[in-house]
Design an enzyme around this catalytic site. Structure first.
Site, PDB file in Angstrom:
ATOM      1  N   ASP A  13       0.804  -1.221   0.000  1.00 29.43           N
ATOM      2  CA  ASP A  13       0.000   0.000   0.000  1.00 29.43           C
ATOM      3  C   ASP A  13       0.836   1.269   0.000  1.00 29.43           C
ATOM      4  O   ASP A  13       0.442   2.293   0.564  1.00 29.43           O
ATOM      5  CB  ASP A  13      -0.976   0.004   1.206  1.00 29.43           C
ATOM      6  CG  ASP A  13      -1.876  -1.209   1.194  1.00 29.43           C
ATOM      7  OD1 ASP A  13      -2.256  -1.648   0.101  1.00 29.43           O
ATOM      8  OD2 ASP A  13      -2.197  -1.715   2.294  1.00 29.43           O
ATOM      9  N   LYS A  16       1.857   1.937  -5.189  1.00 26.92           N
ATOM     10  CA  LYS A  16       2.389   1.309  -6.419  1.00 26.92           C
ATOM     11  C   LYS A  16       1.469   1.563  -7.608  1.00 26.92           C
ATOM     12  O   LYS A  16       1.929   1.780  -8.724  1.00 26.92           O
ATOM     13  CB  LYS A  16       2.551  -0.209  -6.214  1.00 26.92           C
ATOM     14  CG  LYS A  16       3.527  -0.569  -5.100  1.00 26.92           C
ATOM     15  CD  LYS A  16       3.588  -2.056  -4.868  1.00 26.92           C
ATOM     16  CE  LYS A  16       2.345  -2.635  -4.251  1.00 26.92           C
ATOM     17  NZ  LYS A  16       2.073  -2.208  -2.869  1.00 26.92           N
ATOM     18  N   GLY A  40      -4.530  -4.378  -3.703  1.00 18.40           N
ATOM     19  CA  GLY A  40      -5.511  -3.329  -3.934  1.00 18.40           C
ATOM     20  C   GLY A  40      -4.740  -2.098  -4.346  1.00 18.40           C
ATOM     21  O   GLY A  40      -4.072  -1.485  -3.517  1.00 18.40           O
ATOM     22  N   HIS A  41      -4.761  -1.790  -5.647  1.00 18.11           N
ATOM     23  CA  HIS A  41      -3.978  -0.659  -6.160  1.00 18.11           C
ATOM     24  C   HIS A  41      -4.936   0.442  -6.603  1.00 18.11           C
ATOM     25  O   HIS A  41      -5.793   0.224  -7.451  1.00 18.11           O
ATOM     26  CB  HIS A  41      -3.109  -1.102  -7.344  1.00 18.11           C
ATOM     27  CG  HIS A  41      -2.084  -2.127  -6.961  1.00 18.11           C
ATOM     28  ND1 HIS A  41      -1.251  -2.727  -7.865  1.00 18.11           N
ATOM     29  CD2 HIS A  41      -1.755  -2.641  -5.760  1.00 18.11           C
ATOM     30  CE1 HIS A  41      -0.456  -3.578  -7.234  1.00 18.11           C
ATOM     31  NE2 HIS A  41      -0.747  -3.550  -5.958  1.00 18.11           N
ATOM     32  N   GLN A 223       1.839  -6.250  -3.150  1.00 13.33           N
ATOM     33  CA  GLN A 223       2.320  -6.298  -1.766  1.00 13.33           C
ATOM     34  C   GLN A 223       3.621  -5.499  -1.593  1.00 13.33           C
ATOM     35  O   GLN A 223       3.779  -4.491  -2.237  1.00 13.33           O
ATOM     36  CB  GLN A 223       2.497  -7.753  -1.283  1.00 13.33           C
ATOM     37  CG  GLN A 223       1.193  -8.533  -1.185  1.00 13.33           C
ATOM     38  CD  GLN A 223       0.648  -8.987  -2.539  1.00 13.33           C
ATOM     39  OE1 GLN A 223       1.351  -9.615  -3.293  1.00 13.33           O
ATOM     40  NE2 GLN A 223      -0.588  -8.664  -2.841  1.00 13.33           N
TER      41      GLN A 223
END
Ligand code: GDP
Ligand code: IMO
Ligand code: MG
Length: 427
Positions: A13, A16, A40-41, A223
């Site tokens: 988080d 990225k 989750g991007h 990650q």
């Protein structure tokens, strides 16, 4: 043949998605090489916000070919709902390529993830519950289902049967759950075969040919370094290799091809799920970082644990990834603090330690040694160059760079594409 790896330097988080999207306009391919829809991007384009889980963030750049590499684990139901969500918003996803060697997250892998966590009780990892660990476990145990298996019903049936053999014993006898029927799983998976077919490709060949042709390839990590199965805070990690080497194995590209490794680094630290976190804050500063930084999980909606910047971790990330650059994100979130503590070393059992201890017991005992840097109160979200930043913000960035061991080549001052200060060009 510029090949860039962009990865998380902390516990995920870091931003990225934004960094990948920013480069997406100038690269030909964006490749996910590990993980799955545990990621989750977030990408903000103008007034539009996108949350991507499995798809590479390059999917939002029209000229770019998004690739899901062999090292990724793919949940087909999530894939299609993510694709249709983007299509409904007018994003063309037709160029997507998926490796035939990528492993499939089956419904039983998701079930096993959930029951194992429940069984662990207070020792749980705090996984995203998306079946990531059990799918990689099947891969390593050689009972995994790959994308290409969907195109041979007899092989698929044999493989699902083999995978369920042991799992059904475990589910029924240990976890008091119902057994899962092979036929039902096979039917569900075969239902995806035709829809998946247009995307399936020999991505290793495609990417290596692209590099031969001097195309620009960007590998987007999921990650972060400290969640790496080998180099992270095991067992409180994910089940793949987000670190730079993972890009080679997870995409089938040799290390000699990688020209640049960019570590995405938040100006403070966050973590989701269980596990050690030396600079974690339990006071109003932690609460303020969470609130101002919007630190809530994109995938699970959990509050992120927040703490000050940890230079020991940043140095470690530089080392294990061979970082050539950092992209420092969320500097704007620190605006308003009079003083900003930065962890420069740890104290472990009365001794000062400069590098990340390899022993988990030592790491669990690590207490942060802080140096305090002066803060700034001016709004920095409009800053376009380094010199636009207040002097104290400049000094904060320079201090982090010095401590972290690689140049800070870009700075995020807001979530939007244009809220970025570029110092050294990445391409
Ligand atoms: P990822 O998983 O590494 O892609 O990061 P996430 O998307 O889970 O979390 C990063 C969050 O910070 C997202 O909401 C981004 O929109 C946001 N973000 C990224 N860079 C910046 C920045 O420089 N400043 C601010 N304020 N937000 C940012
Ligand atoms: P992005 O790509 C933050 C964490 C989970 C849990 C551990 C194992 O958005 O940075 P898993 O479901 O992978 O087996 O969970 O890893 N985790 C993440 N934390 N960001 C992520 O992805 C994460 N993906 C997994 O919270 O602690
Ligand atoms: Mg995220």
């Amino acid at each position: 043949m510029p090949a860039l790896v962009l990865l998380g330097a902390q516990w995920g988080d870091e931003g990225k998605g934004k960094a990948t999207d920013l480069l997406g306009g100038s690269v030909d391919y964006v490749v996910r090489y590990q993980g799955g829809n545990n990621a989750g991007h977030t990408v903000v384009v103008g007034d539009q916000k996108y949350a991507l889980h499995l798809l590479p963030s390059g999917i939002l750049s029209p000229g770019c070919t998004p690739v899901i590499g062999n090292g990724v684990v793919v949940d087909p139901s999530v894939l299609f709902s993510e694709l249709s969500g983007l299509n409904e918003r007018g994003v063309d996803t037709s160029k997507l390529l998926i490796s035939g060697n990528a492993h499939i997250i089956t419904p039983y892998n998701v079930t096993v993830d959930k029951v194992t966590e429940r069984f662990l009780g207070k020792r749980k990892i705090g996984t995203t519950g998306r079946g990531i660990g059990p799918t990689y476990a099947d891969k390593i145990n050689r009972v995994g289902i790959r994308v290409q298996d969907l195109y041979d019903e007899s092989i698929l049936t044999q493989k699902v049967e083999a995978a369920l053999d042991v799992k059904n014993q475990m589910l029924t006898k240990l976890y008091n759950r119902r057994a899962i029927a092979t036929g039902q799983v096979v039917e569900e998976l075969l239902g995806y075969a035709d829809k998946l077919a247009p995307y399936v490709a020999d991505t290793v060949l495609v990417l290596n040919q692209a590099l031969e042709d001097d195309k620009v390839v960007l590998f987007e990590g999921g990650q972060g370094t400290l969640l790496d199965i080998d180099h992270g805070t095991y067992p409180f990690v994910t089940s793949s290799n987000p670190t730079a080497g993972g890009a080679c194995t997870g995409a089938g590209v040799g290390p000699t091809k990688i020209s640049r490794v960019i570590g995405i680094l938040k100006a403070y630290t966050t973590r989701v799920g269980a596990g050690p976190f030396p600079t974690e804050l339990f006071d109003e500063d932690g609460e303020a970082l969470r609130r101002i930084g919007g630190e809530r999980g994109v995938t699970t909606g959990r509050d992120r644990r927040c703490g000050w910047f940890d230079a020991v971790i940043a140095r470690y990330a530089t080392r294990v990834n061979g970082l050539t650059d950092f992209f420092l994100t969320k500097l704007d979130v620190l605006t308003g603090w009079e003083q900003i503590p930065v962890c420069v070393a740890y104290e472990i059992d009365g001794k000062r330690v400069e590098e990340l201890p390899y022993s988990q017991s030592d790491f669990h005992h690590a207490k942060p040694v802080y140096e305090t840097l002066p803060g700034w109160s001016e709004d920095i979200t409009k800053a376009k160059s380094f010199s636009d930043l207040p002097k104290n913000a400049q000094a904060y960035v320079k201090a982090l760079e010095e401590m972290s061991g690689a140049p800070i080549s870009a700075i995020g001052v807001g979530p939007g594409r244009d809220e970025t200060i570029e110092i050294n060009s990445f391409l």
